[in-house]
Structure formats: C-alpha cells, structure tokens
Design a protein around this motif. Structure first.
Motif, PDB file in Angstrom:
ATOM      1  N   ARG A 252       0.816  -1.213   0.000  1.00  0.00           N
ATOM      2  CA  ARG A 252       0.000   0.000   0.000  1.00  0.00           C
ATOM      3  C   ARG A 252       0.849   1.263   0.000  1.00  0.00           C
ATOM      4  NH1 ARG A 252      -2.931  -0.282   5.817  1.00  0.00           N
ATOM      5  NH2 ARG A 252      -4.066   1.521   4.986  1.00  0.00           N
ATOM      6  N   TYR A 253       2.136   1.135   0.410  1.00  0.00           N
ATOM      7  CA  TYR A 253       3.003   2.306   0.471  1.00  0.00           C
ATOM      8  C   TYR A 253       3.937   2.416  -0.733  1.00  0.00           C
ATOM      9  CZ  TYR A 253       1.331   2.216   5.268  1.00  0.00           C
ATOM     10  OH  TYR A 253       0.525   2.188   6.377  1.00  0.00           O
ATOM     11  N   THR A 254       3.656   1.684  -1.774  1.00  0.00           N
ATOM     12  CA  THR A 254       4.501   1.715  -2.974  1.00  0.00           C
ATOM     13  C   THR A 254       4.570   3.110  -3.568  1.00  0.00           C
ATOM     14  OG1 THR A 254       3.999  -0.593  -3.490  1.00  0.00           O
ATOM     15  CG2 THR A 254       4.830   0.775  -5.291  1.00  0.00           C
ATOM     16  N   ASN A 255       3.428   3.761  -3.672  1.00  0.00           N
ATOM     17  CA  ASN A 255       3.402   5.111  -4.251  1.00  0.00           C
ATOM     18  C   ASN A 255       4.209   6.091  -3.413  1.00  0.00           C
ATOM     19  OD1 ASN A 255       2.527   7.127  -6.122  1.00  0.00           O
ATOM     20  ND2 ASN A 255       1.042   7.832  -4.594  1.00  0.00           N
ATOM     21  N   ALA A 256       4.134   5.956  -2.112  1.00  0.00           N
ATOM     22  CA  ALA A 256       4.903   6.848  -1.241  1.00  0.00           C
ATOM     23  C   ALA A 256       6.402   6.645  -1.449  1.00  0.00           C
ATOM     24  CB  ALA A 256       4.535   6.598   0.217  1.00  0.00           C
ATOM     25  N   LEU A 257       6.823   5.395  -1.553  1.00  0.00           N
ATOM     26  CA  LEU A 257       8.243   5.102  -1.739  1.00  0.00           C
ATOM     27  C   LEU A 257       8.755   5.539  -3.095  1.00  0.00           C
ATOM     28  CD1 LEU A 257       8.369   1.553  -0.094  1.00  0.00           C
ATOM     29  CD2 LEU A 257       9.167   3.716   0.865  1.00  0.00           C
ATOM     30  N   GLN A 258       7.843   5.763  -4.022  1.00  0.00           N
ATOM     31  CA  GLN A 258       8.233   6.259  -5.346  1.00  0.00           C
ATOM     32  C   GLN A 258       8.301   7.782  -5.394  1.00  0.00           C
ATOM     33  OE1 GLN A 258       5.307   4.464  -7.917  1.00  0.00           O
ATOM     34  NE2 GLN A 258       6.379   2.489  -8.012  1.00  0.00           N
ATOM     35  N   ASN A 259       7.972   8.437  -4.284  1.00  0.00           N
ATOM     36  CA  ASN A 259       7.981   9.904  -4.240  1.00  0.00           C
ATOM     37  C   ASN A 259       8.898  10.443  -3.154  1.00  0.00           C
ATOM     38  OD1 ASN A 259       5.688  11.180  -6.091  1.00  0.00           O
ATOM     39  ND2 ASN A 259       4.917   9.235  -5.305  1.00  0.00           N
ATOM     40  N   THR A 260       9.925   9.680  -2.808  1.00  0.00           N
ATOM     41  CA  THR A 260      10.806  10.106  -1.727  1.00  0.00           C
ATOM     42  C   THR A 260      11.733  11.250  -2.136  1.00  0.00           C
ATOM     43  OG1 THR A 260      12.356   8.350  -2.359  1.00  0.00           O
ATOM     44  CG2 THR A 260      10.793   7.862  -0.590  1.00  0.00           C
ATOM     45  N   GLN A 261      11.804  11.567  -3.442  1.00  0.00           N
ATOM     46  CA  GLN A 261      12.637  12.694  -3.851  1.00  0.00           C
ATOM     47  C   GLN A 261      12.054  14.018  -3.379  1.00  0.00           C
ATOM     48  OE1 GLN A 261      10.784  10.879  -5.859  1.00  0.00           O
ATOM     49  NE2 GLN A 261       9.426  12.315  -6.934  1.00  0.00           N
ATOM     50  N   ASP A 262      10.786  14.015  -3.032  1.00  0.00           N
ATOM     51  CA  ASP A 262      10.104  15.204  -2.514  1.00  0.00           C
ATOM     52  C   ASP A 262       9.429  14.821  -1.206  1.00  0.00           C
ATOM     53  OD1 ASP A 262       8.315  17.274  -1.894  1.00  0.00           O
ATOM     54  OD2 ASP A 262       8.030  17.807  -3.990  1.00  0.00           O
ATOM     55  N   ALA A 263       9.954  15.305  -0.095  1.00  0.00           N
ATOM     56  CA  ALA A 263       9.444  14.900   1.221  1.00  0.00           C
ATOM     57  C   ALA A 263       7.969  15.255   1.394  1.00  0.00           C
ATOM     58  CB  ALA A 263      10.268  15.554   2.324  1.00  0.00           C
ATOM     59  N   THR A 264       7.556  16.403   0.872  1.00  0.00           N
ATOM     60  CA  THR A 264       6.155  16.805   0.996  1.00  0.00           C
ATOM     61  C   THR A 264       5.242  15.822   0.278  1.00  0.00           C
ATOM     62  OG1 THR A 264       6.771  19.148   1.156  1.00  0.00           O
ATOM     63  CG2 THR A 264       4.490  18.644   0.544  1.00  0.00           C
ATOM     64  N   GLN A 265       5.612  15.447  -0.936  1.00  0.00           N
ATOM     65  CA  GLN A 265       4.816  14.477  -1.694  1.00  0.00           C
ATOM     66  C   GLN A 265       4.856  13.102  -1.053  1.00  0.00           C
ATOM     67  OE1 GLN A 265       2.756  15.141  -4.251  1.00  0.00           O
ATOM     68  NE2 GLN A 265       3.288  17.285  -3.864  1.00  0.00           N
ATOM     69  N   TYR A 266       5.996  12.762  -0.468  1.00  0.00           N
ATOM     70  CA  TYR A 266       6.122  11.464   0.204  1.00  0.00           C
ATOM     71  C   TYR A 266       5.131  11.353   1.359  1.00  0.00           C
ATOM     72  CZ  TYR A 266       8.006   8.093   3.562  1.00  0.00           C
ATOM     73  OH  TYR A 266       8.137   7.080   4.473  1.00  0.00           O
ATOM     74  N   PHE A 267       5.111  12.355   2.207  1.00  0.00           N
ATOM     75  CA  PHE A 267       4.218  12.299   3.364  1.00  0.00           C
ATOM     76  C   PHE A 267       2.752  12.381   2.950  1.00  0.00           C
ATOM     77  CE2 PHE A 267       8.081  13.891   5.666  1.00  0.00           C
ATOM     78  CZ  PHE A 267       8.259  12.733   6.426  1.00  0.00           C
TER      79      PHE A 267
END
Length: 316
Positions: A252-267
């Motif tokens: 379920r957190y795959t999308n979050a792990l794909q956006n770690t280059q931007d901390a705001t988008q990650y969270f």
C-alpha cells in the motif's frame, strides 16, 4: 471532581454544598464562587433597569411582579452559568486562579498534535526536571529538547533515510510529531521505553513485544479515543530499521516510496495510503520539518560537527 453549584436561584442546598466544598478546596471552587457573585450583580442590574422603566403596565399586579422577579433572578443565574459578562473572569484573576491556570504548561501529546509548530522547549525542559517515576513517557536516552532529540537520533535516522531516499530531517520530523520531540514515547509493559518513534501498531504480522496504549483516531472527521497495541523495540535504531522494513514490505506504500525525492509528496502519499487517520498528518510533519525548532537543532548539529572536525584536524 464534582463541583457544587446552584441551578435555580432558590436552590440553597447548592450554595450550602459550595460553602462546604470551599473549606476543602478553595482553588477548585473559586470559579463557582465568582459565577455566583456575578449572578448577584446581574440581578442588581436587571432590578435597576426595571425600576428605571416608565412604570407598570395596565394589567400589572402583585402576582405578575412576583413572577417577573422570579424570572429575572433565574435569568441572571442562567447568564452567569453561560458566558456571563466577564466579571467572573476578573474575580478569578483577583483570586489568583486565572493566573495559576495560565502558568500550567499543557504537556499533553494531544496539544502538540493540534499545534506542532508551537512546541516544546518549555514542555520538554519541564519534563526533564520531573522525577523519572512521575514523567509521563521518558525516553531511555538523554533527550530533553529538540536539539538533543536531533543529535541523539541523527545517526539512526540518517541510515534509514538513505535506505528510503529521503532527507534525514524528514524522518526526524515525523518521529518528532509522533512523540512530541521524544517527550511522549510510549512505555513498554515493564515501564521502560518502547522506543516506538513512528506509532507503528502491532498487528498479526508482528511477533515481537507490544504495548497497549490509548491513541487518537479520526473517524469521518471526528476524533475518537481507542486503545490499540503498538510495537516495542530494544532501541531507537530498531525503530528506524523496522520503519523502513514496514514500508517496503507493505504494497500500500509503494506510491509513497516512489515519491521520496520530494518529502512533501512522500508524506502526502503516506497519508493517502492510510498510514495515519489524521487528515492533516502530512501537513503537520512538513510544518515540523520546516519549523524553527528543527532549523535550530540542525544548525546546532552542523556547528557541533564542524567543531569536531576542526578539533580532529588540529590534533593531527
């Protein structure tokens, strides 16, 4: 504590109970005494306004005046029990009660979650001075300020951040929000620290130790209290490592792990995936990450590192 008061103007039993309670707890009854006094003052105001009128109407009688007086007295009591005219607050100030309330720090984790940027130095300093047995949730390492929180946890946070591709301060900000800069880490069953920095629950996939703790959850935009089981760790390093494993092993957190280059988008992606029920979870973490406490702590850490490097260079 039950507080005695009069709900009706002729309820003398309430006044009697208030007098008895005042003997035992003067500070606790000051508010009720102030409201009773304000009620009497409002009664006097209403009575004076009645007397300043143009006289009784054609159909006025002794009976109607009696009913009107009862109504006025009950109305004055009701007004004082609601917002009042502000006199009760002035009286509490004179009695020293209002000042005592203002000087008591709100050290609850709920208050921190509501206002994460208005943090902490006063709260964590007060917690550091408290006795270990009386403190609510004391970490097992010496953490008594945002600066010491960042300094103590930086190595473990940096290792986990590199594994995820995030800035180190991003993980520290999330841990700071979850624990109030380390001041509210959950305790394990034996009274020691659970070292749980990220609020990860102990579901059926968890085979380690756990602790049951009261937590706040949002259900249809309404905050409710629940008691849930959470994971416990032997150290803060374990907490950071398990955080990385927990995210990577959960699809379920795959999308979050794909956006770690931007901390705001990650969270934001982490929140959308259901990591937390608070609709403002991501925004609160970003505010902590960009807030003055974090920036001060990072600058202090950088200064310490430069000083260490300089000392080692001089030694060589």
């Amino acid at each position: 504590m039950n507080t005695a008061t009069s709900a009706l103007y002729h309820d003398f039993s309430g006044l009697t109970a208030l007098k008895h309670q005042a003997r035992e707890d003067q500070a606790g009854t000051a508010d009720q005494v102030a409201r009773q006094f304000e009620s009497l003052f409002v009664q006097m105001m209403v009575k004076q306004m009645r007397q300043a009128s143009f006289g009784n109407g054609l159909f006025e009688s002794k009976q109607s005046e009696f009913v009107r007086d009862m109504y006025d007295q009950q109305l004055s009591l009701h007004l004082s029990e609601q917002r009042g005219l502000g006199m009760a607050k002035l009286l509490r100030n004179q009695l020293g009660v209002e000042q005592a309330v203002k000087t008591q720090p709100n050290t609850s984790l709920e208050a921190y979650w509501q206002h994460p940027s208005v943090l902490a130095k006063g709260r964590v300093t007060a917690a550091a001075k408290a006795d270990n047995t009386a403190a609510e949730d004391r970490p097992s390492v010496n953490i008594d300020s945002p600066e010491s929180f960042v300094e103590a946890l930086w190595p473990a946070a940096d290792s986990a951040a590199q594994a995820l591709g995030l800035p180190t301060e991003a993980l520290l900000a999330q841990a700071a929000l979850e624990t109030g800069w380390g001041g509210h880490v959950m305790r394990s069953a034996d009274g020691g620290s659970s070292h749980n920095l990220f609020g990860i629950k102990a579901d059926q996939r968890w085979s380690g130790d756990r602790v049951r703790q009261e937590t706040l959850e949002f259900e249809q935009d309404v905050v409710v209290r629940r008691r849930e089981y959470f994971r416990t760790y032997g150290s803060y390093d374990e907490s950071f490592r398990d955080y990385v494993t927990f995210l990577k092993q959960n699809p379920r957190y795959t999308n979050a792990l794909q956006n770690t280059q931007d901390a705001t988008q990650y969270f934001k992606a982490l929140q959308d995936a259901g990591y937390a029920t608070d609709p403002d979870y991501a925004e609160k973490i970003v505010r902590v990450m960009q807030g003055p406490e974090m920036q001060t702590a990072l600058n202090r850490l950088k200064g310490s590192l430069r000083q260490s490097i300089q000392s080692e260079t001089e030694a060589i």
